[in-house]
Enzyme design. Structure first.
Site, PDB file in Angstrom:
ATOM      1  N   THR A  38     -10.912 -50.627  -7.095  1.00 51.35           N
ATOM      2  CA  THR A  38     -11.546 -50.928  -5.826  1.00 51.35           C
ATOM      3  C   THR A  38     -12.209 -52.285  -5.969  1.00 51.35           C
ATOM      4  OG1 THR A  38     -12.013 -48.591  -5.335  1.00 51.35           O
ATOM      5  CG2 THR A  38     -13.396 -50.182  -4.243  1.00 51.35           C
ATOM      6  N   GLY A  69     -13.897 -45.912  -8.476  1.00 47.54           N
ATOM      7  CA  GLY A  69     -13.296 -44.656  -8.047  1.00 47.54           C
ATOM      8  C   GLY A  69     -14.331 -43.577  -7.854  1.00 47.54           C
TER       9      GLY A  69
END
Length: 528
Positions: A351, A434
């Site tokens: 991410t 995550g």
């Protein structure tokens, strides 16, 4: 103040504007936009889209985003949900009939409709100053000219290259099939063309016409049930954030389908213990936090879903009484034998997060992702749009609130955050990694509140995380602490990859901006 004889980072201080993110070229692009007269929205979009070529294993225009926005002139906060939905024809029953217990990670079934571009368009139109064309210009240039591959990106590329399908390898590997290495120049000319079309014609250039047809043809050829209507009907939603207090700090999180409420649940549980009396890097704190995470994540896996399918479960997770009852189950001297229930999602670490504050003190906390490393591994044939595999966040269990159904949003791991103190917005921040993210929010905030660390020190500090029956400890923990935790019943593991990555900007009462950026990534905080 840090010890200047030890490795570390100083905080970045500035008056006019600041960006903190995981790649310096993206931070620089955001600051350039601020200097051109853009605001924090313009700059955050610019930096985020640059990250799609600077960190292509982490994010891209085939992914989703969430944002918290505090407009200039006040301390209100708005939540923007740019997460996509499952195709209308998607159904868990069909996958169960094929023998699947979980959504296959590298399949078209895992691809939800990308929501980030719609959200960027809506945010630019509603709150931006310069317009989408200016925000996308830096990324177009970098995608055409190329970006040198940085050390952390090269590390991740090696770790995740096997994810890439045939089309993915064509767009994300060298022509000879080798992976890009540190210093190699990586380009995405197909996506540069997509951005030019979006700059000219807005969201319809992505969700309709030739670009949408390229995405549809690729997905349908691999068994996807996606349709033109699924793409054309994408629409981000705008809501209020959810709030919770932790010792006079108000933590604002994005509401579900993100997992921000789990960060609040963890902090409500940690508040039942005297964390501030513990050694910040000692065994007792790591143990209490690990046991808290096991219980909080179990609640997440059972209840969290598209808010339209959660009923009163949001209120249950946010209720202080729930936290008190869960905290009472923790043995301060002994680890649980195992997590209360098996995790319903696959492990992932990928991410990006970007935060920007401008001279008028508009603050943006934005997180943008394709889920796993290189997402589904599937890239559209012509333009090389790499698809997220957010559909893997769905459950296939019949009757589960998060069961895969057409039109639903899956449980999402990405969560932006902000702090308010005395009603004043004081710090947009985020912790990538995550499923670690709620634990990361709790750890960074506890570092600041319970141990008086500044944002950079709170980010730098070693991390631990209870995951899949093991307690991961970064190498910053001593051997004595490892032994003590093992004696408590924890199975200790040193993770291959550093746990998470964080960014933050503190807004001091006198207006000075203080940026912190995680050394676990390649990025930095920049101000002017």
């Amino acid at each position: 103040m840090r010890d200047f004889q030890r490795p570390g980072r100083s905080a970045v201080l500035a008056n006019n504007g600041m960006c903190a993110t995981s790649h310096p070229l993206a931070a620089g692009a955001a600051i350039d936009i601020l200097k051109q007269g853009g605001n924090a929205i313009d700059a955050a979009i610019a930096g985020a889209v640059v990250l799609g070529v600077a960190e292509p294993q982490m994010t891209g225009i085939g992914g989703d985003c969430f944002a918290l926005i505090s407009p200039a002139g006040g301390d209100d906060v708005i939540a923007v949900n740019g997460s996509g939905r499952a195709p209308a024809a998607a159904d868990a029953a069909a996958l169960r009939e094929q023998g699947h217990d979980t959504v296959p990670l590298q399949s078209a079934h895992a691809v939800t409709i990308p929501g980030a571009i719609d959200a960027f368009c809506a945010m630019s139109e509603r709150w931006g100053k310069l317009g989408l064309s200016d925000s996308l210009a830096p990324a177009m240039r970098y995608m055409d000219e190329g970006v040198p591959v940085s050390p952390r990106v090269a590390f991740d590329w090696e770790d995740s290259e096997d994810t890439l399908s045939e089309s993915g390898r064509r767009h994300y590997m060298h022509a000879d099939g080798s992976r890009p290495k540190v210093g190699d120049v990586f380009r995405l000319p197909g996506q540069a063309e997509v951005l030019r079309r979006i700059a000219q014609d807005g969201r319809k250039a992505f969700y309709e016409g030739e670009v949408a047809q390229d995405m549809l043809a690729t997905l349908n050829a691999l068994g996807g049930v996606h349709t033109a209507d699924d793409f054309a009907n994408v629409a981000c939603t705008i809501a209020d954030p959810i709030t919770a207090m932790y010792k006079e700090r108000e933590l604002l999180e994005h509401p579900p389908n993100g997992q921000g409420v789990i960060a609040q649940l963890m902090l409500n549980m940690l508040a039942q213990f005297d964390i501030g009396s513990m050694d910040p890097f000692g065994a007792q704190r790591a143990h209490i936090e690990a046991e808290t995470a096991k219980l909080a994540y179990d609640a997440r896996n059972r209840f969290l879903a598209d808010p339209e399918h959660m009923g009163g479960r949001i209120e249950h997770l946010a209720d202080l009484e729930t936290a008190e009852k869960l905290a009472a189950l923790i043995d301060p001297r002994r680890a649980m034998a195992k997590s209360p229930t098996a995790l319903s999602e696959a492990v992932h670490k990928d991410t990006i997060y970007i935060t920007v504050v401008d001279r008028d003190r508009m603050a943006v906390s934005l997180i943008y992702s394709i889920f796993h490393g290189f997402g589904s591994g599937i890239a559209s044939d012509k333009y090389g749009i790499l698809f997220q595999n957010r559909g893997a966040g769905f459950s296939l269990a019949e009757g589960h609130p998060n069961e895969l159904k057409g039109g639903k949003r899956p449980m999402h791991t990405i969560i932006p955050a902000m702090l308010r103190e005395g009603g004043r917005v004081t710090m947009p921040f985020g912790v990538m990694g995550g499923q670690y993210q709620p634990n990361g929010h709790a750890r960074v905030l506890s570092n600041m509140v319970d141990f008086g660390m500044d944002p950079q020190a709170a980010i730098d500090a070693p991390r631990s995380f209870a995951e899949k029956g093991k307690l991961q400890l970064e190498r910053g923990y001593s051997d004595a602490v490892r032994a003590e935790l093992a004696d408590m019943g924890h199975e200790i593991e040193t993770p291959k990859v550093a746990i998470g990555g964080a960014q933050a900007i503190r807004i001091h009462e006198n207006g000075v901006l203080e940026g912190g950026s995680d050394p676990r990534k390649d990025g930095c905080a920049l101000g002017y």
